[in-house]
Design a protein around this motif. Structure first.
Motif: not given
Lengths: 40, 327
Positions: A18-19, A25-27, A22-23
């Motif tokens: 999951l982390v 998708l952050d980009f 999320i990381v």
């Protein structure tokens, strides 16, 4: 004991996945988003 | 049988709780390495802002607060501005100008000293004729709130002019500040909210920034009448106090020249009608790669380079003697 170890391993694997998701998708963020007031 | 079901349920609950805890820890570690803009905006709101009850300000900075936001030290002075402590009395020969604006003027993500306000102060000041820009820039303020800052917070200041910086979201209606719900302290909650918003704007039916910003200036839009009214009132205040009023049009920073030329023209016309001298600095960014002017890949607030571009464009267009009147 085996029950707890299995639970912990599954939780760790899920959390890492999951982390990382999320990381990643952050980009791809920001482009379509206007500035927003987060407490309103 | 029942025992097995119970064990199974307990296993699922425990796995879920452990997973969420580990994700929360992982996100907090990630935020230390790479500040997350949504988490940082939340921290800004909870650490430095509070409701301004009974005031058109809506919300404002808590005075005398400090925090490290988005990798930058931010200090709010005793008056609630991100600026040095400015004495009530002017120095001999000093010209003092009120600087109005939102998070761009506040200098989100930019160190104090690198903002266009400090650059212009250094550029315009002389040893025997210092020029002080009182930076009242505040995250998420609109034009109506900037008017309230001028009328309520600077009503007794010995001003010689107004320099106002407009950004395209300044026609939003004044938001109602609310205290953060308990779960908003969790990075998971903020990240899930932000990702949900992003996905809705990319793939769903929530507006992207182009449609959203353009919609703010539709006739009948919730905040547009208030925006125009605030401009007119700012003009009235400027005239009643004998203050030159310069209104600076900033570009929307996602792309240059961008799709908002018509909005810039309409806003310039509104500001001129209200009595402002309008300066359009959008063209100063025309040849720039937008990504080189952002504070982060996912935050289009102008960085130090962007602030330097703004300062140079304003300095080229505005003669500071406009503000000098027997100072």
């Amino acid at each position: 004991m085996a029950f707890l170890r299995r639970t912990l391993l599954i939780a760790l694997a899920l959390a890492v996945a999951l982390v990382l998701l999320i990381v990643a998708l952050d980009f791809f963020g920001a482009q379509p988003q206007p500035f927003q007031y987060i407490l309103h | 049988m029942a025992r097995r079901l119970l064990f199974g349920a307990a296993g699922i609950v425990l796995t879920l709780a452990l997973t969420l805890t580990l994700v929360e820890i992982g996100l907090r570690v990630y935020s230390r390495v790479t500040p997350n803009v949504d988490v940082e905006f939340y921290r800004y709101a909870t650490l430095m802002k509070g409701a301004a009850s009974g005031s058109a300000l809506g919300f404002r900075h808590a005075p005398d607060t400090q925090a490290r936001l988005f990798g930058v030290d931010v200090a709010i002075n005793s008056r609630g501005f991100r600026d040095a402590e400015i004495p009530a009395e002017k120095r001999p020969g000093e010209t003092r100008v009120a600087l109005l604006g939102d998070s761009v003027t506040f200098g989100w993500g930019v160190p104090y000293g690198d903002r266009f306000s400090e650059i212009l102060e250094r550029d315009w000041s002389r040893d025997d004729a210092p020029l002080e820009l009182v930076n009242t820039g505040h995250g998420n303020w609109n034009t109506a709130q900037e008017l309230a800052a001028l009328s309520e917070l600077l009503s007794d200041d010995p001003l010689d002019g107004i320099l106002q910086f407009w950004y395209i979201n300044d026609a939003e209606p004044t938001p109602e500040h609310r205290d953060a719900p308990w779960y908003a302290r969790l990075h998971i909650a903020i990240v899930v909210w932000a990702l949900s918003d992003l996905l809705q704007r990319r793939f769903g039916n929530k507006e992207g920034f182009e449609d959203y910003y353009r919609g703010l200036y539709d006739e009948g839009a919730a905040g547009y009448a208030g925006f125009r009214s605030a401009l007119e009132r700012t003009g009235e205040v400027a005239r009643s106090r004998g203050l030159p009023w310069v209104f600076v049009i900033l570009p929307e920073f996602h792309g240059f020249p961008g799709p908002f030329q018509d909005v810039y023209a309409a806003v310039a016309a509104d500001a001129e009608r209200a009595g402002a001298t309008v300066v359009d600095v959008t063209r100063a960014f025309a040849d720039e790669d937008p990504a080189t002017t952002w504070v982060a890949h996912n935050d289009v607030h102008p960085n130090a380079k962007g602030h330097a571009l703004i300062a140079r464009a304003v300095a080229d267009a505005v003669d500071p003697s406009l503000f000098t009147r027997g100072a």
